[in-house]
Scaffold this motif. Structure first.
Motif, PDB file in Angstrom:
ATOM      1  N   GLU A 278       0.830  -1.207   0.000  1.00 55.01           N
ATOM      2  CA  GLU A 278       0.000   0.000   0.000  1.00 55.01           C
ATOM      3  C   GLU A 278       0.866   1.259   0.000  1.00 55.01           C
ATOM      4  O   GLU A 278       0.540   2.242  -0.660  1.00 55.01           O
ATOM      5  CB  GLU A 278      -0.929  -0.005   1.214  1.00 55.01           C
ATOM      6  N   GLN A 279       1.961   1.231   0.754  1.00 53.95           N
ATOM      7  CA  GLN A 279       2.871   2.378   0.761  1.00 53.95           C
ATOM      8  C   GLN A 279       3.466   2.631  -0.622  1.00 53.95           C
ATOM      9  O   GLN A 279       3.560   3.773  -1.089  1.00 53.95           O
ATOM     10  CB  GLN A 279       4.008   2.154   1.760  1.00 53.95           C
ATOM     11  N   LEU A 280       3.870   1.558  -1.271  1.00 52.58           N
ATOM     12  CA  LEU A 280       4.443   1.695  -2.610  1.00 52.58           C
ATOM     13  C   LEU A 280       3.435   2.296  -3.576  1.00 52.58           C
ATOM     14  O   LEU A 280       3.748   3.220  -4.342  1.00 52.58           O
ATOM     15  CB  LEU A 280       4.919   0.339  -3.131  1.00 52.58           C
ATOM     16  N   VAL A 281       2.212   1.760  -3.545  1.00 51.62           N
ATOM     17  CA  VAL A 281       1.180   2.275  -4.451  1.00 51.62           C
ATOM     18  C   VAL A 281       0.931   3.754  -4.170  1.00 51.62           C
ATOM     19  O   VAL A 281       0.801   4.563  -5.102  1.00 51.62           O
ATOM     20  CB  VAL A 281      -0.123   1.460  -4.309  1.00 51.62           C
ATOM     21  N   GLY A 282       0.881   4.119  -2.895  1.00 50.61           N
ATOM     22  CA  GLY A 282       0.681   5.522  -2.544  1.00 50.61           C
ATOM     23  C   GLY A 282       1.797   6.402  -3.081  1.00 50.61           C
ATOM     24  O   GLY A 282       1.548   7.506  -3.592  1.00 50.61           O
ATOM     25  N   GLU A 283       3.037   5.943  -2.984  1.00 51.97           N
ATOM     26  CA  GLU A 283       4.170   6.712  -3.508  1.00 51.97           C
ATOM     27  C   GLU A 283       4.108   6.812  -5.030  1.00 51.97           C
ATOM     28  O   GLU A 283       4.408   7.872  -5.599  1.00 51.97           O
ATOM     29  CB  GLU A 283       5.481   6.056  -3.069  1.00 51.97           C
TER      30      GLU A 283
ATOM     31  N   ARG B 107      -4.393   3.044 -11.327  1.00 47.12           N
ATOM     32  CA  ARG B 107      -4.163   2.525  -9.977  1.00 47.12           C
ATOM     33  C   ARG B 107      -4.021   1.003 -10.008  1.00 47.12           C
ATOM     34  O   ARG B 107      -3.174   0.429  -9.303  1.00 47.12           O
ATOM     35  CB  ARG B 107      -5.315   2.927  -9.060  1.00 47.12           C
ATOM     36  N   ARG B 108      -4.834   0.354 -10.813  1.00 42.75           N
ATOM     37  CA  ARG B 108      -4.771  -1.111 -10.904  1.00 42.75           C
ATOM     38  C   ARG B 108      -3.399  -1.556 -11.416  1.00 42.75           C
ATOM     39  O   ARG B 108      -2.821  -2.529 -10.911  1.00 42.75           O
ATOM     40  CB  ARG B 108      -5.871  -1.629 -11.826  1.00 42.75           C
TER      41      ARG B 108
ATOM     42  N   ALA C 291       8.199  -3.885 -14.212  1.00 45.44           N
ATOM     43  CA  ALA C 291       7.055  -3.225 -14.854  1.00 45.44           C
ATOM     44  C   ALA C 291       6.532  -4.084 -15.994  1.00 45.44           C
ATOM     45  O   ALA C 291       5.315  -4.278 -16.136  1.00 45.44           O
ATOM     46  CB  ALA C 291       7.460  -1.843 -15.357  1.00 45.44           C
ATOM     47  N   ARG C 292       7.438  -4.578 -16.826  1.00 42.63           N
ATOM     48  CA  ARG C 292       7.015  -5.453 -17.931  1.00 42.63           C
ATOM     49  C   ARG C 292       6.320  -6.691 -17.388  1.00 42.63           C
ATOM     50  O   ARG C 292       5.324  -7.144 -17.971  1.00 42.63           O
ATOM     51  CB  ARG C 292       8.223  -5.837 -18.777  1.00 42.63           C
ATOM     52  N   ARG C 293       6.825  -7.246 -16.301  1.00 41.22           N
ATOM     53  CA  ARG C 293       6.197  -8.424 -15.698  1.00 41.22           C
ATOM     54  C   ARG C 293       4.787  -8.102 -15.215  1.00 41.22           C
ATOM     55  O   ARG C 293       3.907  -8.968 -15.208  1.00 41.22           O
ATOM     56  CB  ARG C 293       7.061  -8.911 -14.527  1.00 41.22           C
ATOM     57  N   ALA C 294       4.563  -6.835 -14.810  1.00 42.56           N
ATOM     58  CA  ALA C 294       3.238  -6.407 -14.351  1.00 42.56           C
ATOM     59  C   ALA C 294       2.343  -5.950 -15.499  1.00 42.56           C
ATOM     60  O   ALA C 294       1.223  -5.498 -15.259  1.00 42.56           O
ATOM     61  CB  ALA C 294       3.401  -5.279 -13.337  1.00 42.56           C
ATOM     62  N   GLY C 295       2.854  -6.047 -16.729  1.00 44.90           N
ATOM     63  CA  GLY C 295       2.050  -5.673 -17.890  1.00 44.90           C
ATOM     64  C   GLY C 295       2.088  -4.193 -18.219  1.00 44.90           C
ATOM     65  O   GLY C 295       1.205  -3.689 -18.919  1.00 44.90           O
ATOM     66  N   ILE C 296       3.109  -3.487 -17.732  1.00 50.06           N
ATOM     67  CA  ILE C 296       3.240  -2.050 -17.978  1.00 50.06           C
ATOM     68  C   ILE C 296       4.431  -1.806 -18.892  1.00 50.06           C
ATOM     69  O   ILE C 296       5.507  -2.391 -18.690  1.00 50.06           O
ATOM     70  CB  ILE C 296       3.448  -1.279 -16.654  1.00 50.06           C
TER      71      ILE C 296
ATOM     72  N   PHE D 293       2.154  -3.538 -10.314  1.00 50.02           N
ATOM     73  CA  PHE D 293       3.578  -3.206 -10.262  1.00 50.02           C
ATOM     74  C   PHE D 293       4.112  -3.413  -8.849  1.00 50.02           C
ATOM     75  O   PHE D 293       5.175  -4.017  -8.640  1.00 50.02           O
ATOM     76  CB  PHE D 293       3.756  -1.751 -10.716  1.00 50.02           C
ATOM     77  N   ALA D 294       3.373  -2.918  -7.864  1.00 49.97           N
ATOM     78  CA  ALA D 294       3.785  -3.083  -6.469  1.00 49.97           C
ATOM     79  C   ALA D 294       3.815  -4.559  -6.083  1.00 49.97           C
ATOM     80  O   ALA D 294       4.698  -4.996  -5.333  1.00 49.97           O
ATOM     81  CB  ALA D 294       2.840  -2.312  -5.553  1.00 49.97           C
ATOM     82  N   GLU D 295       2.875  -5.325  -6.596  1.00 49.21           N
ATOM     83  CA  GLU D 295       2.841  -6.757  -6.293  1.00 49.21           C
ATOM     84  C   GLU D 295       4.062  -7.466  -6.869  1.00 49.21           C
ATOM     85  O   GLU D 295       4.616  -8.379  -6.239  1.00 49.21           O
ATOM     86  CB  GLU D 295       1.562  -7.380  -6.855  1.00 49.21           C
ATOM     87  N   SER D 296       4.495  -7.065  -8.061  1.00 49.16           N
ATOM     88  CA  SER D 296       5.683  -7.681  -8.656  1.00 49.16           C
ATOM     89  C   SER D 296       6.937  -7.339  -7.851  1.00 49.16           C
ATOM     90  O   SER D 296       7.904  -8.101  -7.842  1.00 49.16           O
ATOM     91  CB  SER D 296       5.849  -7.235 -10.109  1.00 49.16           C
ATOM     92  N   ILE D 297       6.935  -6.218  -7.170  1.00 47.51           N
ATOM     93  CA  ILE D 297       8.065  -5.824  -6.320  1.00 47.51           C
ATOM     94  C   ILE D 297       8.017  -6.550  -4.979  1.00 47.51           C
ATOM     95  O   ILE D 297       9.041  -6.991  -4.459  1.00 47.51           O
ATOM     96  CB  ILE D 297       8.053  -4.296  -6.085  1.00 47.51           C
ATOM     97  N   LYS D 298       6.815  -6.692  -4.431  1.00 43.94           N
ATOM     98  CA  LYS D 298       6.662  -7.272  -3.093  1.00 43.94           C
ATOM     99  C   LYS D 298       6.580  -8.798  -3.095  1.00 43.94           C
ATOM    100  O   LYS D 298       6.783  -9.421  -2.043  1.00 43.94           O
ATOM    101  CB  LYS D 298       5.403  -6.710  -2.427  1.00 43.94           C
ATOM    102  N   ALA D 299       6.276  -9.389  -4.234  1.00 49.50           N
ATOM    103  CA  ALA D 299       6.099 -10.849  -4.258  1.00 49.50           C
ATOM    104  C   ALA D 299       6.526 -11.405  -5.611  1.00 49.50           C
ATOM    105  O   ALA D 299       5.730 -12.012  -6.331  1.00 49.50           O
ATOM    106  CB  ALA D 299       4.651 -11.216  -3.955  1.00 49.50           C
TER     107      ALA D 299
END
Length: 420
Positions: A279-284, A331-332, A315-320, A337-343
């Motif tokens: 959540e912190q990452l997404v907020g940033e 936001r989605r 980012a590419r792994r997250a489809g961006i 993107f945050a999920e690919s960083i955290k997990a």
């Protein structure tokens, strides 16, 4: 009075420690070393720097780091004064003050200095080291003692210590021949398994080879069950990942996989920014996108803890698309993107490669070895030391400590003379 003679097979840290203990106790010692130079694997320890456990900490207090096998090592560690051992060799230590290995302890002068000190003490004690002496066989004699065939020459000894190492880094001479010798005397050998090695993963990220994450939290899951978690510096390689926490996790996975050696179904989950929540990452990300909407994602300074190349791959792994303007990222998409960083999830591929692994888990079974003396409970007068034994420890000098402590236990003996 006849002085006891001691034959030692292997001039690595365990063999040299055993020889020094035996020599100091008055025994006549001969080491048979298959290589032309002793201590080849020792020179690789800690990347050539010889990393140590903290010698000011009682060796016994490290027993828990060897897993369940620590119980077997309890007596040898309790009897070993590491600081005294190093001081008597004239070894001084230094502690890393910064960088990824801050706090790690090394031999001042590195592994070469440590080897030179061990050899100097062996020379002082008039210990004979025979290079190029590959052992073909070893047998017990009817009236006691042992006959060891090395090359064209037979050698005899009242005591025999086998300290040949395991199966890892076979180019240094550790190719498992000690297991065959142990079995020839009737000792059981637990299946040897490479440990403390990098992971080959799927997916892998060859374009990120050499990229380091200073602090990552890594978890191994096996069929949804968490096996172990470690945290530290993570290194991407051409075929997967490495770094101290990866190496330690490989040991935990090897322990969990004994005796079948099966690691299929094991997954590594990497949290690349453990200090922040998703959540912190997404907020940033959203705040940066609002402040600098026209910046491209790949150079917008998102998540400064990670390199731009790594962020682009995630980012590419997250489809961006990394070249996308961050004001256009939803936001989605930022959540993904945050999920690919955290997990970041990677399947661990087998098998572990002995040529890449630092130590061997498995070996001479502890239940057939006297934990006080390292003497075989099957064959009196036969002793084992070092990596040849089944236990193994994590990174940080624990396996070098085990080699010294078990070697010391095997070499020491009272009384040291026999009646003719």
């Amino acid at each position: 009075m006849t002085t006891l003679s001691c034959l030692i097979i292997g001039a690595g840290p365990a063999g040299l420690s055993a020889a020094i203990a035996a020599g100091r106790s008055g025994q006549t010692v001969t080491i048979l070393e298959k290589n032309l130079q002793p201590g080849r694997k020792l020179l690789l320890t800690g990347g050539g720097r010889a990393n140590l456990t903290d010698p000011s900490v009682t060796a016994l207090d490290t027993a828990g780091n060897y897993g369940k096998s620590g119980r077997f090592l309890y007596q040898a560690l309790a009897a070993f004064d590491y600081m005294k051992f190093l001081n008597e060799l004239g070894i001084s230590i230094e502690q890393e003050q910064d960088g990824l290995r801050k706090g790690s302890i090394y031999v001042r002068g590195g592994a070469q200095r440590l080897l030179e000190a061990l050899l100097a003490e062996a020379e002082r004690l008039q210990i004979e080291i025979v290079p190029g002496a590959a052992v073909q066989s070893a047998v017990g004699l009817p009236d006691g003692g042992f006959k060891v065939k090395a090359g064209a020459k037979n050698r005899h000894g009242d005591r025999l210590i086998i300290a040949t190492g395991g199966i890892t880094y076979p180019s240094t001479g550790s190719c498992g021949d000690g297991y065959r010798l142990a079995e020839s005397f009737g000792n059981l050998v637990e299946p040897p398994r490479p440990a403390l090695c990098p992971f080959h993963t799927e997916p892998r990220f060859p374009e990120l080879s050499g990229i380091t994450v200073a602090d990552a939290k890594l978890t191994i899951q096996r069929q949804t069950r968490k096996l172990a978690t470690r945290q530290g510096a993570l290194l991407f390689t051409h075929t997967g990942v490495s770094g101290p926490p990866v190496l330690d996790l490989s040991l935990e996975l090897a322990r969990a996989s004994m005796p079948t050696k099966e690691i299929s179904g094991s997954v590594l989950i990497a949290d690349l920014v453990p200090a922040k929540s998703r959540e912190q990452l997404v907020g940033e990300f959203l705040a940066t996108a609002k402040a600098k909407p026209k910046r491209f994602l790949e150079n917008a300074g998102l998540c400064p803890e990670l390199s731009a190349r790594l962020l682009a791959a995630l980012a590419r792994r997250a489809g961006i698309v990394p070249a996308q303007r961050i004001g256009e990222v939803s936001r989605r998409e930022f959540n993904n993107f945050a999920e690919s960083i955290k997990a970041l999830s990677m399947e661990i591929k087998e098998p572990f490669d002995p040529a890449e692994a630092i130590v061997t888990l498995g070996g001479v079974a502890p239940r057939q070895v006297n934990p006080h003396t390292m003497e075989s409970l099957v064959k009196p007068g036969l002793f084992f030391a070092g990596e040849l034994l089944a236990p193994a420890g994590p990174c940080g000098g624990y396996n070098l400590l085990m080699a010294f402590a078990t070697g010391h236990a095997a070499g020491s003996m009272q009384p040291f003379t026999i009646q003719p």
